[in-house]
Design a protein around this motif. Structure first.
Motif, PDB file in Angstrom:
ATOM      1  N   SER A 180       0.825  -1.208   0.000  1.00 13.32           N
ATOM      2  CA  SER A 180       0.000   0.000   0.000  1.00 13.32           C
ATOM      3  C   SER A 180       0.863   1.263   0.000  1.00 13.32           C
ATOM      4  N   VAL A 181       2.058   1.197   0.595  1.00 13.61           N
ATOM      5  CA  VAL A 181       2.972   2.336   0.586  1.00 13.61           C
ATOM      6  C   VAL A 181       3.385   2.671  -0.847  1.00 13.61           C
ATOM      7  N   GLN A 182       3.548   1.633  -1.669  1.00 10.74           N
ATOM      8  CA  GLN A 182       3.940   1.857  -3.058  1.00 10.74           C
ATOM      9  C   GLN A 182       2.861   2.627  -3.817  1.00 10.74           C
ATOM     10  N   ILE A 183       1.595   2.287  -3.592  1.00 10.35           N
ATOM     11  CA  ILE A 183       0.499   2.992  -4.261  1.00 10.35           C
ATOM     12  C   ILE A 183       0.494   4.456  -3.865  1.00 10.35           C
ATOM     13  N   ARG A 184       0.593   4.732  -2.580  1.00  5.67           N
ATOM     14  CA  ARG A 184       0.592   6.120  -2.108  1.00  5.67           C
ATOM     15  C   ARG A 184       1.784   6.894  -2.682  1.00  5.67           C
ATOM     16  N   TYR A 185       2.922   6.239  -2.779  1.00  6.52           N
ATOM     17  CA  TYR A 185       4.102   6.926  -3.296  1.00  6.52           C
ATOM     18  C   TYR A 185       3.926   7.226  -4.782  1.00  6.52           C
ATOM     19  N   MET A 186       3.415   6.270  -5.544  1.00  7.80           N
ATOM     20  CA  MET A 186       3.246   6.496  -6.982  1.00  7.80           C
ATOM     21  C   MET A 186       2.191   7.553  -7.262  1.00  7.80           C
ATOM     22  N   GLU A 187       1.152   7.631  -6.437  1.00  9.29           N
ATOM     23  CA  GLU A 187       0.148   8.682  -6.617  1.00  9.29           C
ATOM     24  C   GLU A 187       0.752  10.077  -6.455  1.00  9.29           C
ATOM     25  N   ALA A 188       1.757  10.192  -5.601  1.00 10.46           N
ATOM     26  CA  ALA A 188       2.325  11.509  -5.285  1.00 10.46           C
ATOM     27  C   ALA A 188       3.548  11.860  -6.131  1.00 10.46           C
ATOM     28  N   ASP A 189       4.153  10.874  -6.816  1.00  9.93           N
ATOM     29  CA  ASP A 189       5.398  11.116  -7.539  1.00  9.93           C
ATOM     30  C   ASP A 189       5.316  10.568  -8.957  1.00  9.93           C
ATOM     31  N   GLU A 190       5.964  11.272  -9.853  1.00 11.35           N
ATOM     32  CA  GLU A 190       6.048  10.834 -11.245  1.00 11.35           C
ATOM     33  C   GLU A 190       7.247   9.908 -11.427  1.00 11.35           C
ATOM     34  N   LEU A 274      15.408 -22.868   0.022  1.00  8.37           N
ATOM     35  CA  LEU A 274      14.595 -22.163   1.002  1.00  8.37           C
ATOM     36  C   LEU A 274      13.931 -20.967   0.323  1.00  8.37           C
ATOM     37  N   GLU A 275      12.597 -20.912   0.410  1.00 10.59           N
ATOM     38  CA  GLU A 275      11.861 -19.786  -0.174  1.00 10.59           C
ATOM     39  C   GLU A 275      12.094 -18.532   0.671  1.00 10.59           C
ATOM     40  N   VAL A 276      12.521 -17.437   0.019  1.00  7.94           N
ATOM     41  CA  VAL A 276      12.853 -16.236   0.783  1.00  7.94           C
ATOM     42  C   VAL A 276      12.114 -14.986   0.320  1.00  7.94           C
ATOM     43  N   MET A 277      11.651 -14.928  -0.923  1.00  8.22           N
ATOM     44  CA  MET A 277      11.047 -13.697  -1.427  1.00  8.22           C
ATOM     45  C   MET A 277       9.961 -14.003  -2.457  1.00  8.22           C
ATOM     46  N   GLY A 278       9.090 -13.017  -2.654  1.00  8.98           N
ATOM     47  CA  GLY A 278       8.151 -13.018  -3.767  1.00  8.98           C
ATOM     48  C   GLY A 278       8.420 -11.801  -4.626  1.00  8.98           C
ATOM     49  N   CYS A 279       8.185 -11.909  -5.955  1.00  7.99           N
ATOM     50  CA  CYS A 279       8.506 -10.785  -6.829  1.00  7.99           C
ATOM     51  C   CYS A 279       7.714 -10.882  -8.125  1.00  7.99           C
ATOM     52  N   GLY A 280       7.878  -9.895  -8.977  1.00  2.86           N
ATOM     53  CA  GLY A 280       7.241  -9.919 -10.285  1.00  2.86           C
ATOM     54  C   GLY A 280       7.250  -8.556 -10.938  1.00  2.86           C
ATOM     55  N   MET A 281       6.812  -8.518 -12.189  1.00  4.60           N
ATOM     56  CA  MET A 281       6.662  -7.264 -12.912  1.00  4.60           C
ATOM     57  C   MET A 281       5.320  -6.638 -12.554  1.00  4.60           C
ATOM     58  N   VAL A 282       5.307  -5.342 -12.318  1.00  4.52           N
ATOM     59  CA  VAL A 282       4.098  -4.654 -11.886  1.00  4.52           C
ATOM     60  C   VAL A 282       3.007  -4.807 -12.934  1.00  4.52           C
ATOM     61  N   ASP A 283       1.827  -5.247 -12.492  1.00  7.85           N
ATOM     62  CA  ASP A 283       0.694  -5.449 -13.404  1.00  7.85           C
ATOM     63  C   ASP A 283       0.287  -4.117 -14.038  1.00  7.85           C
ATOM     64  N   PRO A 284       0.002  -4.092 -15.337  1.00  2.00           N
ATOM     65  CA  PRO A 284      -0.414  -2.842 -15.987  1.00  2.00           C
ATOM     66  C   PRO A 284      -1.625  -2.178 -15.324  1.00  2.00           C
ATOM     67  N   ASN A 285      -2.529  -2.975 -14.751  1.00  2.00           N
ATOM     68  CA  ASN A 285      -3.693  -2.391 -14.082  1.00  2.00           C
ATOM     69  C   ASN A 285      -3.291  -1.539 -12.879  1.00  2.00           C
ATOM     70  N   VAL A 286      -2.234  -1.957 -12.177  1.00  2.00           N
ATOM     71  CA  VAL A 286      -1.754  -1.175 -11.040  1.00  2.00           C
ATOM     72  C   VAL A 286      -1.202   0.160 -11.525  1.00  2.00           C
ATOM     73  N   LEU A 287      -0.473   0.132 -12.642  1.00  3.04           N
ATOM     74  CA  LEU A 287       0.062   1.378 -13.197  1.00  3.04           C
ATOM     75  C   LEU A 287      -1.067   2.321 -13.598  1.00  3.04           C
ATOM     76  N   LYS A 288      -2.123   1.772 -14.201  1.00  3.06           N
ATOM     77  CA  LYS A 288      -3.264   2.606 -14.586  1.00  3.06           C
ATOM     78  C   LYS A 288      -3.939   3.223 -13.370  1.00  3.06           C
ATOM     79  N   ASN A 289      -4.020   2.473 -12.279  1.00  3.23           N
ATOM     80  CA  ASN A 289      -4.701   2.968 -11.073  1.00  3.23           C
ATOM     81  C   ASN A 289      -4.018   4.187 -10.473  1.00  3.23           C
ATOM     82  N   VAL A 290      -2.716   4.319 -10.693  1.00  2.00           N
ATOM     83  CA  VAL A 290      -2.000   5.470 -10.130  1.00  2.00           C
ATOM     84  C   VAL A 290      -1.725   6.539 -11.190  1.00  2.00           C
ATOM     85  N   GLY A 291      -2.270   6.356 -12.395  1.00  2.42           N
ATOM     86  CA  GLY A 291      -2.118   7.361 -13.444  1.00  2.42           C
ATOM     87  C   GLY A 291      -0.873   7.228 -14.279  1.00  2.42           C
ATOM     88  N   TYR A 292      -0.179   6.072 -14.245  1.00  9.88           N
ATOM     89  CA  TYR A 292       0.983   5.849 -15.087  1.00  9.88           C
ATOM     90  C   TYR A 292       0.526   5.169 -16.380  1.00  9.88           C
TER      91      TYR A 292
END
Length: 333
Positions: A180-190, A274-292
């Motif tokens: 959720s911090v990422q969404i708030r940051y992207m909304e405020a920054d280009e 040993l599983e240590v992390m989860g990752c991936g490429m940001v979904d295009p829908n998430v980019l659209k939600n923040v105006g990218y």
């Protein structure tokens, strides 16, 4: 010489004698001040005796005045001498009381240690800041929009079942991840964006040796033109090598609603994966939600649990030890 004159002379001489003796016996500056007022004050004994001079014949008054001045000077001299002596004693006592014996051994206080969780967070942030990332923070009480909807998880999305959430009476919730911090940051920054978000998160997990209802995550996000999965793999590889050393890692296909494609990251630790992390490429829908514009920008995200890293690196067998504040445990770290 009249009897009255003789009487005043005797009183003045007695006053001088008594005054000098009393002043010599004074054992404090406070007592000395009391004696000064008693003998030389406006209502003191000397003033009382001088008040009797009015009954003397004029020719005898100068003689009594001269004797009175002598008595006054004698008492003042005694007062100054005793004051100097008492002040010297006071200074010596103060110096003795405040003297430090530098040869004495100091009081031992055990050296503090950084808590295992704080240590992992500090190390991780130091690595990512060195890679050019900015540390971002956000509220722990979130709205459904920032915790789910903006991250491509609408109300009817089955992925919500993956995270059993603490909902609050006002419709808000305790965040289940720091995404959720990422969404708030992207909304405020280009773009371009490179942020790392550490923080406490909450899930309705049954507490046992490997699960806790409250734990800590660190997530990273990079958005720019032309970022690919290769950039994601390179970033994670550098990070894990800094944290664990040069060990084999692998990426396994997985699923997260806010990344596509998604992967789990495994590390070969003590002869097993040993599983240590989860990752991936940001979904295009998430980019659209923040105006990218997803046709212009791409990005990647990754995250891990701080407790898991701490348990692996410090060989901790029970996650609950991290929250017990048991000094016997903490002193071993």
């Amino acid at each position: 010489m009249s009897n009255s004159l003789s009487n005043l002379e005797a009183q003045l001489e007695a006053l001088r004698h008594d005054g000098e003796n009393a002043i010599a016996e004074a054992d404090s500056l406070e007592r000395l001040e009391e004696l000064r007022l008693s003998y030389l004050g406006k209502k003191g004994q000397l003033s009382v005796i001088l008040g009797m001079m009015g009954k003397l014949p004029p020719e005898e008054k100068p003689k009594i005045g001269a004797i009175a001045n002598t008595v006054k000077e004698a008492i003042q001299t005694s007062l100054e001498r005793q004051r100097t002596s008492l002040e010297s004693v006071k200074i010596r006592a103060q110096l003795e009381a405040e003297t430090l014996d530098v040869s004495m051994p100091g009081v031992f206080r055990p050296q503090g240690r950084v808590h295992p969780l704080n240590g992992i967070v500090d190390r991780a942030l130091d690595i990512f800041v060195g890679l050019g990332y900015t540390v971002a923070q956000g509220p722990e009480m979130e709205s459904d929009y920032y915790n789910f909807e903006a991250l491509n998880t609408p109300p009817d999305h089955p992925a919500r079942d993956m995270q059993d959430t603490f909902y609050l009476s006002d419709g808000n919730l305790l965040r289940t991840h720091t995404s959720s911090v990422q969404i708030r940051y992207m909304e405020a920054d280009e773009p371009p964006v490179r942020v790392v978000a550490p923080g406490r998160v909450y899930r309705r997990d049954t507490v046992d040796a490997t699960h806790s209802a409250v734990f800590h995550q660190i997530e990273l996000l990079a958005i720019d033109e032309g970022l690919t999965f290769t950039d994601l793999k390179g970033t994670i590889k550098v990070f894990l090598q800094e944290m664990f050393g040069d060990l084999p890692i692998r990426f396994r296909a997985s699923y997260f609603p806010f990344t596509e494609p998604s992967a789990e990251v495994d590390l070969q630790w003590n002869g097993r994966w040993l599983e240590v992390m989860g990752c991936g490429m940001v979904d295009p829908n998430v980019l659209k939600n923040v105006g990218y514009d997803p046709e212009v920008y791409t990005g990647f995200a990754a995250g891990f649990g701080v407790e898991r890293f701490a348990m692996v690196l410090h060989q901790i067998d029970d996650i609950r030890r991290l929250y017990s504040s048991d000094l016997r445990f903490l002193q071993q770290i």
